[in-house]
Design an enzyme around this catalytic site. Structure first.
Site, mmCIF file in Angstrom:
data_model
loop_
_atom_site.group_PDB
_atom_site.id
_atom_site.type_symbol
_atom_site.label_atom_id
_atom_site.label_comp_id
_atom_site.label_asym_id
_atom_site.label_seq_id
_atom_site.Cartn_x
_atom_site.Cartn_y
_atom_site.Cartn_z
ATOM 1 N N GLU A 33 14.642 -2.550 -5.063
ATOM 2 C CA GLU A 33 15.405 -3.419 -4.170
ATOM 3 C C GLU A 33 15.069 -2.976 -2.745
ATOM 4 O O GLU A 33 15.165 -1.789 -2.440
ATOM 5 C CB GLU A 33 16.910 -3.275 -4.409
ATOM 6 C CG GLU A 33 17.697 -4.232 -3.527
ATOM 7 C CD GLU A 33 19.205 -3.987 -3.531
ATOM 8 O OE1 GLU A 33 19.660 -2.973 -4.071
ATOM 9 O OE2 GLU A 33 19.920 -4.843 -2.963
ATOM 10 N N ARG A 257 16.778 9.200 -15.115
ATOM 11 C CA ARG A 257 16.282 9.297 -13.757
ATOM 12 C C ARG A 257 16.084 10.754 -13.365
ATOM 13 O O ARG A 257 16.661 11.663 -13.946
ATOM 14 C CB ARG A 257 17.273 8.640 -12.815
ATOM 15 C CG ARG A 257 18.591 9.428 -12.699
ATOM 16 C CD ARG A 257 19.630 8.717 -11.861
ATOM 17 N NE ARG A 257 19.020 8.090 -10.713
ATOM 18 C CZ ARG A 257 19.473 6.956 -10.182
ATOM 19 N NH1 ARG A 257 20.520 6.367 -10.700
ATOM 20 N NH2 ARG A 257 18.891 6.436 -9.128
ATOM 21 N N LYS A 267 20.272 6.179 -2.765
ATOM 22 C CA LYS A 267 19.918 5.508 -1.516
ATOM 23 C C LYS A 267 21.129 5.419 -0.599
ATOM 24 O O LYS A 267 21.005 5.498 0.610
ATOM 25 C CB LYS A 267 19.375 4.105 -1.813
ATOM 26 C CG LYS A 267 17.891 4.102 -2.138
ATOM 27 C CD LYS A 267 17.318 2.709 -2.025
ATOM 28 C CE LYS A 267 17.201 2.056 -3.375
ATOM 29 N NZ LYS A 267 16.553 0.737 -3.333
#
Length: 553
Positions: A33, A257, A267
RNA sequence: UGGCCUAUAGUAUAAUGGUAGUACGACAGAUUUUGGUUCUGUUUGUCUUGGUUCGAAUCCAGGUAGGCCAACCA
C-alpha cells in the site's frame, strides 16, 4: 556443489502444484500500500515473492494496493519502486488496484444481483454493535432485507455522489453468526469523497481491502498470493468472493512477518518517528526502512542474504539484529576499500626520522580482493594514531603502544614508544617514538616480531571528516511489546557525530563506494556530504575481540 | 472466556514415522602487517501429559504458553 537446501512450506506447495499440473507456471505479486516507505520486513516479502518467481521460472507483479486515497501518495509509490529495484528485482508488470476500480464495481453489482450484497444505512457505531463479539453472534438489521432493485439503485446513487461519507456502505451478505468476525456481513465498499493519487475525483466510493485485494489477484491470474499471518482470518472471505464471483481462483498463503529486535516494524510507528522528528526522515540511517539501510551503507546483496537466512515459516519470530550485521559485514569484507582514519588522535613524533622528509607507502586496497590494487599513503615524522591504541600502564595482552613497547604502523615501520609528553594537566599531548628504519613494510630486514599493527594518518595530510556513528534505535529488545508508549524506549544515544582524521585519498570519493576504515568498521559517504564538508555514515563496526576481552572482569 | 494460527539450542530454521542437523551467537584454540578475515574445536534443543506404532520432533487427544480476529485501515 549440489548443496540441496530444504524447501520452505510455500516452495513445497508450489512444487506440488507444478508437479500435479495444477499450474504450468506460477505468478506471484508484491502488493504494497503506498502509504509509507518500505522496511526490512517488506524486503523479506519482496525477496520471497520475486525469489519464487525467479526460482520457478514464473513472474512477479508489483501491484499497489491503493484503495484508501486519504493515506496514499505518489511519493510513496516512487519510493517503493526505487526500493524494489535497488534490492535487485524487476517486476513483470506494474499494476494498481485502482486500475481495476471499474471491474471491481461490476463485481459488486454482480454480488448485489445474486442477493449477496446490500446497502446498509447504519452508522459505523451501529454496525459495530450489530456485529456482536467473538463469543456472541451478530444480528442483521432491516437494511439486509432490501430488494435487489433497491440495492442496485442505492449503490448506483452512492457511486454518483448522492451521499455523504459514512452515510451508506455496501455489505456482503454472508453470515452474522460466523465465529469468524470477517464473515459477519463485511463492508466491501465505503463512501469517501477524497482525491485519489491516480484516479483523481472519478470515484467517491472505494472498495475495502477484502473486496479489492483478492479480486486484483484474480484479475491478474495470480496463482500464489502470499501474505502475512494476520490475514489468515481473511482467507475464508477471500475464497468466498472468488467462489461467488466465479473468477480465477487465486490462493492465499500466509507466512510469519519479520520482526527485528531493538526496532519497530510497523509503518504507523515508523511514520510517527518521522512526523515527530525522532529521526531525520524515512531514510534516516537508523530506520529499518530499505531507504534507511541503503543510506546507512547496507548493500542489496546483504539484505537478500539476510532474507534468505531468516527463512520462511509460520511461527512468530524476533530476529537478532546481529544477523543483519553479520550479513552486511560478510559482504562488505569482500568489496569494501580499506582506508585509514583516526578518530581520537594523539600525535606521534618519530624523533629519529629526518625532519622535512616524506616518503610514500604502498598499501592494499583490499587484502580480500587479489585485483583490488594498491594505493599510496604519505608518511613523515609526525603522524596521528588512535589515543585508544596507547596506554601508559597497559594490562596484560595489550598488543598496542605503551612505553617501551613496539608496534607496527600498518604498511610502514615498526616504532617504539620512548617518551610520553604531557601538558601541565597531565594530559598526553604527544608520544615521542623512534622508528626502526630496517622494518619498512615490503622489505623488513629487522627480524623483529610485533604483536600489534596500528592504523595511522600522516599529520600534515590528515583530512578532517564528519563521521556519524549509529547505534540501535531502541533501548529494549522488543519495543512493541513493552508497556506504554513505544517512543519512551527510544535510545537517546542512537546517533553520535564525531570527527575523523582521514588519509588524503578519502578526499575524492563517490556516493556508492563502501569503505572499511581499518580496525574500525564499514563506512559510506552520506548524502549530506559536500566538497567542503565530507560526511561518512558508519554502516557497522568491525567485530572487536579486544573490546570483548577488555570488558571481561 | 468463541474461532483460528503456532510451539525444535540464546535467536532463527531443517529433519515430511527411522542417527535431531545447519546458520548466527557464545566459548576455546590456530593463522594474521586490520585484536578484522580465514580455519579448527566445544557448548546448548524437540512446551507438557497421555495415546497410536516395532519405532514419534513428526500422527491423534487433552493441557499449557504465545500470537491473531469484533477499523467505513491494509
Amino acid at each position: 556443489m549440489s548443496e540441496e537446501k530444504s524447501l520452505n512450506f510455500i516452495e513445497e506447495i508450489i512444487e506440488e502444484d507444478l508437479k500435479s499440473g495444477k499450474y504450468k507456471s506460477i505468478l506471484t505479486r508484491f502488493p504494497p500500500e503506498p502509504n509509507g516507505y518500505l522496511h526490512i520486513g517488506h524486503a523479506k516479502s519482496i525477496c520471497l515473492n520475486f525469489g519464487l518467481g525467479i526460482k520457478y521460472g514464473g513472474k512477479t507483479n508489483l501491484r499497489f494496493d491503493d484503495t484508501n486515497p486519504v493515506t496514499e501518495e505518489t511519493e510513496y509509490v516512487d519510493s517503493i519502486k526505487e526500493d524494489v529495484h535497488w534490492l535487485g528485482f524487476d517486476w513483470a508488470n506494474e499494476f494498481y488496484a485502482s486500475d481495476y476500480f471499474d471491474q471491481i464495481y461490476e463485481f459488486a453489482i454482480r454480488l448485489i444481483k445474486k442477493g449477496l450484497a446490500y446497502v446498509d444505512d447504519s452508522t459505523s457505531e451501529e454496525i459495530a454493535k450489530q456485529k456482536g463479539s467473538p463469543t456472541q453472534p451478530g444480528t442483521r438489521n432491516k437494511y439486509a432485507d432490501r430488494t435487489v432493485e433497491e440495492n442496485l439503485q442505492l449503490f448506483e446513487e452512492m457511486r454518483a455522489g448522492k451521499y455523504q461519507d459514512g452515510e451508506k456502505v455496501l455489505r456482503a451478505k454472508i453470515d452474522m453468526s460466523s465465529p469468524n468476525m470477517h464473515m459477519r456481513d463485511p463492508i466491501i465498499y465505503r463512501i469517501k469523497h477524497a482525491h485519489h493519487h491516480r484516479t483523481g475525483d472519478k470515484w467517491c466510493i472505494y472498495p475495502m481491502y477484502d473486496f479489492a485485494h483478492g479480486q486484483s489477484d484474480s484479475i491478474e491470474n495470480i496463482t500464489h498470493s502470499i501474505c502475512t499471518l494476520e490475514f489468515i482470518p481473511h482467507r475464508p472471505l477471500y475464497d468466498w468472493c472468488i467462489e461467488k464471483l466465479e473468477i480465477f481462483p487465486s490462493k492465499q498463503y500466509e507466512f510469519a512477518r519479520l520482526n527485528l529486535n531493538y526496532t519497530v516494524m510497523s509503518k504507523r510507528k515508523l511514520l510517527q518517528l518521522v512526523n515527530e522528528k525522532y529521526v531525520s526522515g524515512w531514510d534516516d540511517p537508523r530506520m529499518p526502512t530499505i531507504s534507511g539501510l541503503r543510506r546507512r551503507g547496507y548493500t542489496p546483496e546483504s539484505i537478500r542474504d539476510f532474507a534468505d537466512r531468516v527463512g520462511v515459516a509460520k511461527r512468530d519470530n524476533l530476529i537478532e539484529f546481529g544477523l543483519l550485521e553479520f550479513c552486511v559485514r560478510e559482504h562488505l569484507n569482500k568489496i569494501a576499500q580499506r582506508r585509514m582514519v583516526v578518530f581520537n588522535p594523539v600525535k606521534v613524533i618519530l624523533t629519529n626520522y629526518p625532519e622535512g622528509q616524506t616518503e610514500t607507502m604502498l598499501t592494499d586496497n583490499n587484502p580480500e580482493d587479489p585485483n583490488g590494487g594498491t594505493r599510496e599513503v604519505p608518511f613523515s615524522r609526525e603522524i596521528l594514531i588512535e589515543a585508544d591504541d596507547f596506554m601508559e600502564n597497559p594490562p596484560k595482552k595489550f598488543f598496542r603502544l605503551a612505553p617501551g613497547q613496539k608496534v607496527r604502523l600498518k604498511s610502514a615501520y615498526i616504532i617504539q614508544c620512548d617518551e610520553v609528553i604531557k601538558d601541565t594537566d597531565g594530559t598526553i599531548t604527544a608520544l615521542h617514538c623512534s622508528y626502526i628504519p630496517e622494518s619498512r613494510s615490503g622489505n623488513d630486514t629487522s627480524g623483529l616480531k610485533v604483536q600489534g599493527t596500528l592504523h595511522w594518518v600522516n599529520a600534515a595530510d590528515a583530512v578532517e571528516v564528519e563521521v556519524r556513528e549509529y547505534d540501535r534505535l531502541f533501548r529494549v529488545d522488543n519495543p512493541a511489546s513493552e508497556d506504554g508508549d513505544f517512543k519512551d524506549y527510544i535510545n537517546p544515544d542512537s546517533l553520535k557525530v564525531v570527527t575523523g582524521y582521514a588519509e588524503p585519498s578519502l578526499k575524492n570519493v563517490t556516493a556508492n563506494d563502501h569503505f572499511q576504515f581499518l580496525r574500525k568498521g564499514y563506512y559510506c559517504l552520506d548524502k549530506d556530504s559536500t566538497a567542503e564538508k565530507i560526511i561518512f555514515n558508519r554502516t557497522v563496526t568491525l567485530k572487536d575481540a579486544w573490546a570483548k576481552e577488555s570488558k571481561k572482569k
